[in-house]
Scaffold this active site. Structure first.
Site, PDB file in Angstrom:
ATOM      1  N   LYS A  38      -3.568   6.185  -9.040  1.00 35.24           N
ATOM      2  CA  LYS A  38      -2.564   5.809  -8.035  1.00 35.24           C
ATOM      3  C   LYS A  38      -2.120   4.369  -8.262  1.00 35.24           C
ATOM      4  O   LYS A  38      -2.813   3.596  -8.947  1.00 35.24           O
ATOM      5  CB  LYS A  38      -3.157   5.990  -6.635  1.00 35.24           C
ATOM      6  CG  LYS A  38      -4.384   5.141  -6.356  1.00 35.24           C
ATOM      7  CD  LYS A  38      -5.088   5.555  -5.056  1.00 35.24           C
ATOM      8  CE  LYS A  38      -6.327   4.722  -4.828  1.00 35.24           C
ATOM      9  NZ  LYS A  38      -7.105   5.182  -3.654  1.00 35.24           N
ATOM     10  N   TYR A 251       5.841 -27.965  -5.211  1.00 36.13           N
ATOM     11  CA  TYR A 251       6.355 -27.802  -3.842  1.00 36.13           C
ATOM     12  C   TYR A 251       5.391 -28.392  -2.822  1.00 36.13           C
ATOM     13  O   TYR A 251       4.176 -28.177  -2.901  1.00 36.13           O
ATOM     14  CB  TYR A 251       6.518 -26.317  -3.512  1.00 36.13           C
ATOM     15  CG  TYR A 251       7.762 -25.683  -4.074  1.00 36.13           C
ATOM     16  CD1 TYR A 251       9.032 -26.163  -3.746  1.00 36.13           C
ATOM     17  CD2 TYR A 251       7.673 -24.583  -4.914  1.00 36.13           C
ATOM     18  CE1 TYR A 251      10.176 -25.564  -4.258  1.00 36.13           C
ATOM     19  CE2 TYR A 251       8.806 -23.969  -5.427  1.00 36.13           C
ATOM     20  CZ  TYR A 251      10.056 -24.474  -5.095  1.00 36.13           C
ATOM     21  OH  TYR A 251      11.175 -23.881  -5.593  1.00 36.13           O
TER      22      TYR A 251
END
Ligand SMILES: *Cc1c(COP(=O)(O)O)cnc(C)c1O
Length: 356
Positions: A38, A251
């Site tokens: 999955k 940042y």
């Protein structure tokens, strides 16, 4: 070969390690072992991974969603069982060659309404997860005959706490499962996930369903990892710059150089699933040695303090996840689990497969 090759982050996937892990799990479990693929085989690529497992002899696959199952059928061709853990969506194609896991009365009704025997079904009996699966109360409330004609291939349940060996549910769930499955004589049973396989005989069944252990995550938390490592993420250096002591980087200017430093900027970020929680916590491996991630992880870029790796140049590669720093270890730094690190592995990474 694309024009930008060499300047893309590369995810190397060792298919031979995955098939070796699968064979090891088969030997330990002593009965059939499926491949849970999955979420694009936990980020590694469901098609190549499942084809390698099928080649190694794996005959049973599990995905989460019907669409994942359709794509996998396309990749594998006819033959192996492809089971869909998410159930049978109303209106889905019962003739698609998939084996839905029926998780409750709605799935059962939808499957019967579709009216096709298809590739059979798996009935999910809940034994303590309280997420999906027919509860004992729901089972008792079903009208007579409601479970006839489902084309049952397996009954299954799912363990809630297999990665916590001391948890009481590990004793309760196999017992409850044996009781519930007794109503389906002759139908094979499916119980253990990766960690469950390592509990031994109490969690043995006709079909184990490992995912994470195939991909090298540790199915025995707190103990030495018995699985082979499977992936290596290397990210190219775009620039190396000198910054003076006192200079902030990135940042928010959250990291400030304490000494004159060299900063390498590399070409991956949180848009590639390198978690932003690793800001000023992550580690890169340069020539076998760790260098610290400094400042914030940006969308497409990461900055590393490479003052102590003076030979690094633009175009060199930094290992951000791999044998020297496993997905489990990266997860611990980020405050999450290896499953999340792996299923976040970005779509922009160039996936390179080492053949099985
Ligand atoms: C994801 C999943 C598995 C595989 O679990 P791992 O811990 O990765 O081995 C098995 N069964 C079910 C129902 C699952 O959802």
């Amino acid at each position: 070969m694309t024009a930008t090759e060499g300047f893309e982050a590369t995810l190397e996937v060792d298919l031979a390690a995955i098939t070796a892990n699968w064979r090891g799990l088969c030997a330990r479990h002593g009965a059939s072992v499926a491949g849970v693929v999955k979420a694009d085989a936990y980020g590694l690529g469901a098609g190549p991974v499942a084809r390698a497992l099928a080649e190694a002899g794996c005959r049973h696959f599990f995905v989460a969603q019907f669409a994942e199952g359709m794509a996998l059928r396309e990749a594998l061709g006819a033959g192996p069982m492809i089971a869909v853990l998410g159930g049978f969506p109303p209106g889905a194609d019962a003739g698609a060659g998939l084996t839905p896991v029926l998780n409750g009365p709605t799935d059962i009704a939808a499957w019967q309404a579709a009216g096709a025997p298809g590739a059979g079904t798996i009935l999910h009996l809940d034994t303590g997860m309280e997420r999906l699966g027919l509860s004992p109360v729901e089972r008792a409330a079903l009208p007579p005959g409601a479970l006839d004609g489902l084309g049952l291939r397996y009954v299954m349940t799912h363990l809630a706490c297999a990665d916590e060996p001391g948890h009481e549910l590990n004793a309760l769930q196999p017992r409850r499962f044996a009781e519930a499955a007794a109503a389906f004589p002759g139908i094979p049973r499916s119980l253990a996930n990766s960690a469950g396989i390592f509990h031994g005989a109490a969690m043995a069944s006709d079909l184990a369903r490992p995912g994470c252990a195939l991909y090298g995550l540790n199915p025995t938390p707190g103990q030495t990892n018995p699985m082979r490592q499977v992936l290596r993420l290397t990210v190219p250096v775009l620039q190396v710059r000198q910054v003076a002591a006192g200079t902030p980087v990135g940042y928010g200017a959250t990291w400030v150089a304490k000494r004159d430093s060299r900063i390498a900027t590399i070409a991956a970020g949180y848009a590639d699933g390198y978690l932003r929680a690793l800001s000023s916590r992550g580690i890169g491996i340069v020539a076998g040695r760790p260098v610290p991630l400094v400042g914030r992880v940006s969308m497409d870029l990461i900055t590393l303090d490479v003052t102590d790796a003076p030979d690094i140049r633009p175009g060199d590669r930094v290992e951000m996840i791999g044998p020297a720093q496993t997905p489990d270890e990266v997860a611990a730094l980020a405050g999450t689990i290896g499953y999340e690190v792996m299923t976040s592995l970005g779509a922009r990474y160039r996936r390179q497969y080492r053949p099985a």
